[in-house]
Write a protein that holds these residues in place. Structure first.
Motif, PDB file in Angstrom:
ATOM      1  N   THR A  41      16.815  -5.610 -21.841  1.00 46.38           N
ATOM      2  CA  THR A  41      17.568  -4.394 -21.663  1.00 46.38           C
ATOM      3  C   THR A  41      17.293  -3.324 -22.865  1.00 46.38           C
ATOM      4  O   THR A  41      17.004  -1.924 -22.459  1.00 46.38           O
ATOM      5  CB  THR A  41      19.232  -4.606 -21.363  1.00 46.38           C
ATOM      6  N   LYS A  56      15.078  -2.420 -13.257  1.00 48.83           N
ATOM      7  CA  LYS A  56      16.241  -3.208 -13.642  1.00 48.83           C
ATOM      8  C   LYS A  56      16.512  -4.573 -12.865  1.00 48.83           C
ATOM      9  O   LYS A  56      17.177  -5.562 -13.559  1.00 48.83           O
ATOM     10  CB  LYS A  56      17.571  -2.429 -13.448  1.00 48.83           C
ATOM     11  N   ASN A  86      23.422  -4.706 -15.518  1.00 47.29           N
ATOM     12  CA  ASN A  86      24.158  -5.256 -14.564  1.00 47.29           C
ATOM     13  C   ASN A  86      25.431  -5.766 -14.960  1.00 47.29           C
ATOM     14  O   ASN A  86      26.239  -6.062 -14.255  1.00 47.29           O
ATOM     15  CB  ASN A  86      23.392  -6.052 -13.442  1.00 47.29           C
ATOM     16  N   ASP A  87      25.631  -6.201 -16.426  1.00 48.51           N
ATOM     17  CA  ASP A  87      27.039  -6.726 -16.687  1.00 48.51           C
ATOM     18  C   ASP A  87      27.971  -5.494 -16.748  1.00 48.51           C
ATOM     19  O   ASP A  87      27.607  -4.416 -17.504  1.00 48.51           O
ATOM     20  CB  ASP A  87      26.811  -7.213 -18.149  1.00 48.51           C
ATOM     21  N   GLU A 126      22.253   1.103 -18.337  1.00 47.25           N
ATOM     22  CA  GLU A 126      22.158   1.990 -17.080  1.00 47.25           C
ATOM     23  C   GLU A 126      23.615   3.050 -17.091  1.00 47.25           C
ATOM     24  O   GLU A 126      23.280   4.069 -16.985  1.00 47.25           O
ATOM     25  CB  GLU A 126      22.201   1.101 -15.891  1.00 47.25           C
ATOM     26  N   ASN A 128      25.247  -0.913 -21.102  1.00 48.78           N
ATOM     27  CA  ASN A 128      24.046  -1.855 -20.311  1.00 48.78           C
ATOM     28  C   ASN A 128      22.691  -1.420 -20.127  1.00 48.78           C
ATOM     29  O   ASN A 128      22.220  -2.166 -19.382  1.00 48.78           O
ATOM     30  CB  ASN A 128      25.115  -2.607 -19.303  1.00 48.78           C
ATOM     31  N   SER A 178      22.398   5.568 -12.483  1.00 52.28           N
ATOM     32  CA  SER A 178      21.955   5.555 -11.205  1.00 52.28           C
ATOM     33  C   SER A 178      22.363   6.688 -10.417  1.00 52.28           C
ATOM     34  O   SER A 178      21.888   6.609  -8.958  1.00 52.28           O
ATOM     35  CB  SER A 178      23.008   4.205 -10.780  1.00 52.28           C
TER      36      SER A 178
END
Length: 384
Positions: free
Chosen positions: A27, A18, A86-87, A115, A113, A140
């Motif tokens: 993504t 990532k 990550n947004d 994740e 996003n 995560s």
């Protein structure tokens, strides 16, 4: 491969890559398409199953596109809108999902996003997407209690009605868990006031607040630890439940183990049960966050089923002691001393995921804090 293994494999991929993903398109390609294909089982290259850049004219909005539409039984069932990795996800990102939800047959909308995946439906008003998700899946830190619900959206086990019927409970349980987690992390003034006024008779002044903030924080953490320890004691049957033995020591409960078989096979005079294979699959799924599944090998013996890294006896991950009325999960510390933890079913293995992952990290030479089972209880060495 079970959905837990597939989810853990994707979680490992996200963790590895990532940092190098900088665009929304990357993504999609790196993480979202594998989620649709590998985890849910749809063919992303078959337009009868997955429609990229799905278009449905909505009122005066012409030509707007949703990133993906998943089709099942000839009907659009799931809409997916993707943002860059990550947004942070915000409901403002879902404006197209709101519009498309009202004009398609889809009952499930996903905002992601790559994740974090937020799942929405129409609990509050028919054909109108809710403003809050009923399920949030974060790769995560995969909450494995949610995976059975995710499996209901998979191609081979699609069950929309079951998902919708469980959505209301999932929505509020998920929100309550997140609220509680936030309070345990950093108690808010309202929470501190609520608890303080239950035990303190005076006025709740700023001085009292400052005095009770650390007390509330400490009390909550102690309470949580005590609850966990009490449940472990009850499950393990008392203070003498743990038994430790060196991983390199001979097994004292029987003769020498059977000769080693090829990877994944049992020796001829050893019977590998379906329960042992289930346990092996769970261990492998758990540690897939650390290593590829192919490196996690099972080797059965007369007395236990061993799970090894790279099929190497010097790299034990776990032992499954299932050939007896009381089942045990064997985990290892930094000195390769085994601690046998009583379990009731193979699903209990998930409760000890940290031990398994820590063992793999040690073998890989990664820095990892040792995880002690049932802090406060002393393991009992097995006597010769």
């Amino acid at each position: 491969m079970e959905i837990a293994e597939r989810a853990q494999a994707l979680a490992l991929k996200i963790r590895k890559h990532k940092a190098g993903i900088e665009t929304e398109e990357a993504t999609k390609n790196a993480f979202v398409m594998p989620f649709i294909s590998t985890v849910l089982g749809y063919d992303v290259f078959n337009p009868a199953e997955v429609i990229p850049e799905f278009t449905a004219d909505v009122g005066t909005k012409k030509g707007e596109k949703i990133d993906y539409a998943i089709v099942h039984d000839g009907q659009v069932q799931v809409l997916i809108e993707v943002k860059k990795i990550n947004d942070p996800l915000r409901i403002e990102h879902a404006s197209q999902l709101f519009r498309y939800f009202a004009v398609t047959n889809a009952r499930i909308a996903i905002l992601t996003n790559g994740e974090v995946y937020e799942f929405y439906t129409d609990l509050d008003a028919p054909n109108r997407m809710d403003s809050k998700p009923f399920l949030v899946l974060n790769f995560s830190d995969v909450d494995e209690t949610l995976l059975p619900e995710l499996a209901k959206l998979a191609k081979d086990s699609f069950n929309l009605e079951s998902v919708i019927s469980a959505a209301g409970e999932l929505k509020y349980i998920g929100q309550l868990k997140r609220v509680l987690a936030a309070q345990f992390k950093q108690p808010e003034d309202e929470w501190v006031r609520f608890l303080t006024t239950r035990v303190y008779d005076g006025s709740f002044t700023q001085r009292v607040r400052d005095q009770f903030v650390p007390l509330v924080d400490k009390a909550m953490r102690q309470f949580l630890n005590e609850q966990v320890n009490d449940r472990l004691k009850n499950a393990l049957g008392g203070p003498d439940a743990y038994v430790s033995v060196s991983a390199d020591a001979p097994d004292l409960s029987a003769a020498q183990p059977a000769p080693a078989a090829p990877a994944g096979e049992a020796p001829r005079d050893v019977t590998t049960t379906e329960e042992e294979l289930d346990g092996y699959r769970i261990v492998r799924a758990v540690v897939c966050s650390e290593v590829p599944a192919a490196r996690v090998v099972g080797r059965d013996t007369k007395t236990y089923f061993g799970v090894l890294l790279d099929d190497n006896n010097r790299k034990p991950i776990a032992r499954l002691w299932f050939n007896r009325s009381q089942k045990y999960l064997g985990v290892f510390d930094e000195n390769k001393v085994e601690t046998r933890i009583p379990i009731q079913s193979t699903e209990d293995i998930y409760q000890h995921a940290d031990h398994l992952r820590t063992a793999v990290r040690r073998h890989l030479g990664r820095a990892a804090a040792a995880v002690e089972p049932n802090a406060g209880a002393s393991p009992v060495p097995l006597q010769a």
